[in-house]
Each structure stands twice: as structure tokens, then as C-alpha cells.
Enzyme design. Sequence first.
Site, PDB file in Angstrom:
ATOM      1  N   HIS A  60     -35.757  -5.572 -15.852  1.00 27.49           N
ATOM      2  CA  HIS A  60     -37.027  -6.172 -16.282  1.00 27.49           C
ATOM      3  C   HIS A  60     -38.154  -5.909 -15.284  1.00 27.49           C
ATOM      4  CE1 HIS A  60     -35.877  -9.742 -13.819  1.00 27.49           C
ATOM      5  NE2 HIS A  60     -37.183  -9.819 -13.663  1.00 27.49           N
ATOM      6  N   ASP A 107     -29.330  -6.356 -17.336  1.00 21.97           N
ATOM      7  CA  ASP A 107     -30.644  -6.294 -16.668  1.00 21.97           C
ATOM      8  C   ASP A 107     -30.523  -5.480 -15.374  1.00 21.97           C
ATOM      9  OD1 ASP A 107     -33.222  -6.741 -15.923  1.00 21.97           O
ATOM     10  OD2 ASP A 107     -33.014  -8.895 -15.583  1.00 21.97           O
ATOM     11  N   SER A 209     -36.280 -11.055  -8.251  1.00 26.53           N
ATOM     12  CA  SER A 209     -35.496 -10.262  -9.193  1.00 26.53           C
ATOM     13  C   SER A 209     -35.061  -8.940  -8.594  1.00 26.53           C
ATOM     14  CB  SER A 209     -36.317  -9.969 -10.438  1.00 26.53           C
ATOM     15  OG  SER A 209     -36.331 -11.114 -11.223  1.00 26.53           O
TER      16      SER A 209
HETATM   17  N1  ARG Z   1     -37.294 -13.067 -13.375  1.00 26.41           N
HETATM   18  C1  ARG Z   1     -37.580 -13.417 -12.022  1.00 26.41           C
HETATM   19  C2  ARG Z   1     -38.187 -12.228 -11.307  1.00 26.41           C
HETATM   20  O1  ARG Z   1     -38.717 -11.376 -11.972  1.00 26.41           O
HETATM   21  C3  ARG Z   1     -36.416 -14.042 -11.345  1.00 26.41           C
HETATM   22  C4  ARG Z   1     -36.356 -15.441 -11.764  1.00 26.41           C
HETATM   23  C5  ARG Z   1     -35.215 -16.196 -11.261  1.00 26.41           C
HETATM   24  N2  ARG Z   1     -35.446 -17.535 -11.698  1.00 26.41           N
HETATM   25  C6  ARG Z   1     -34.736 -18.573 -11.375  1.00 26.41           C
HETATM   26  N3  ARG Z   1     -35.090 -19.736 -11.757  1.00 26.41           N
HETATM   27  N4  ARG Z   1     -33.673 -18.424 -10.650  1.00 26.41           N
HETATM   28  O2  ARG Z   1     -38.312 -12.160 -10.120  1.00 26.41           O
END
Ligand code: ARG
Length: 247
Positions: A60, A107, A209
Site C-alpha cells: 500500500h 500487502d 508501514s
Molecule cells: N497503514 C499504516 C501506514 O501506512 C500503518 C498503520 C498501522 N496502524 C495501526 N494502528 N497499527 O503506515
Amino acid sequence: MTIVDRRNAVAGTCGEAEIIGGKKVKAHSLPHMALLYNSKGDPVCGGTLLSPTWVLTAAHCIQSMICTVRLGVDTVNNSKTDGFVQARKVARQYQHPCYNADTKIHDLWLLKLSQAVEETMALKYLPLANTIPDPKEGTICMVAGWGVVNVHIKAMSDDLMSADVTVIKRETCNLTKYNNTKYTITSDMVCAGTVDENQDVRDTCQGDSGGPLMCNGVQVGITSFGIGCANRTKPGVFCIKMCLKHF
Ligand code: ARG
């Protein structure tokens, strides 16, 4: 397995995130951490250096056009002057062929660096294990990244932070209370968060992420998603084992 070359992916952002409730990592003590930058030169995601030319991150993160990867980074501010840092352009990008942005399955994204980096005391490769264990409920694992450290200040952290999170059973994590039934936690995902009510909440957040989930010194997954950040009953979700193994 066929892999999709996403060199021409559109520009965008990964959003901002940070480790919540963590502590500053001693400089260069996580030498396999990669920091990924977008076309504007802003840090957006983390990653792991698997070998001299390959970095593993989250699919992502494709929302951003990842142009540069820096290895051996301690603080973001010093990353341009720190002699330990090795910066590379991204030559090729391979998204997991079965990544699904709606279900968040697989992902994973591999970045091929334009030129090999060299191992130093501040920079090391962390190849994936042949068999990636499925961490059991209650296992204490480590997460790390430069993501958001305070849900109110939505900016990347200057310091590399890490935190310990506890693995939560898939059955539990699939309960409405935990994930709003918005996503199904499959066998390719693991939930980990803060289970002890007496402890401050620890979590990954935007910007973390692609960074590693390390259990007993082995990388078992990468930071993938969550519903908000630092909510006790909405733990972080990591892409693990099967998806790593089949990449
Ligand atoms: N999707 C997030 C990113 O792009 C990571 C989110 C992780 N969230 C969580 N509550 N642990 O960095």
C-alpha cells in the site's frame, strides 16, 4: 510466480504514522531498517533490507511514488549528512501479484535498488528465514519505524522508534469489537497490540508501514494496517508468513 512491475505507478501519499508508546532506538542498532522517500523527498514508509539490492515493504506504500531509499538512518534530520547513511534510487518495484487494496491481503512490495549498498556496522542485510513462523498468541514482538508517535501531531518522527507488542489470536482479532468486521484477519495476517490493561498503549501508526514485525529475533511480518492508531481493541495488523513465503 509472476510479479507485477509497478515502475510507472502514480504518485500519492502513504499517509502519516508513527510508533505509539515506543522508545527511541539506540542509533544504528536496527541496521536492517530502511526509510522510504516519496518524489518530494518526504519520508513515507519503512522497510527491511533483505540483501545488497532488495528492500521489502508494504504494497500500500505504492500510494506514494517511492523514489529513494535510505539505509543506515538514525534520525530523519541527519539522514543527509550522517556518514553511516547510504542512499539509493529505486530501480524497479514489484508489487505482490495478489495484493488486494480492499481486503489488504498480501500487502507486500519489493524494491530493487539502483546500486548495491555495502554492509557496515550501521547497515546489515536481514534475509527472510526459509520458514517464517506464525507467532503464537501472547508472543512479545518488536515493531519499529519513523511513523507517527502522537495521534494528534500527524507527522513522521525524526527518531527511529521501537515498541513491544503482544500477538493476539486471530479468532479474537476477528471479533467485531476488535476489527469492526471491516477486514477479515486471514492466516496471512497477524494482529499484535497492547493486551495488558496496566500498560500504556503501544502500536504502529501511519508511516510505520512496511517496517518489520520481529518475534524472537526473526522477521515474521511487516506493518500493514489498523483502524486508527493506539486503540486497545483495534490492534495493528501485520502481513505475515504465507504472504512472505510465497512472494
Ligand atoms: N497503514 C499504516 C501506514 O501506512 C500503518 C498503520 C498501522 N496502524 C495501526 N494502528 N497499527 O503506515
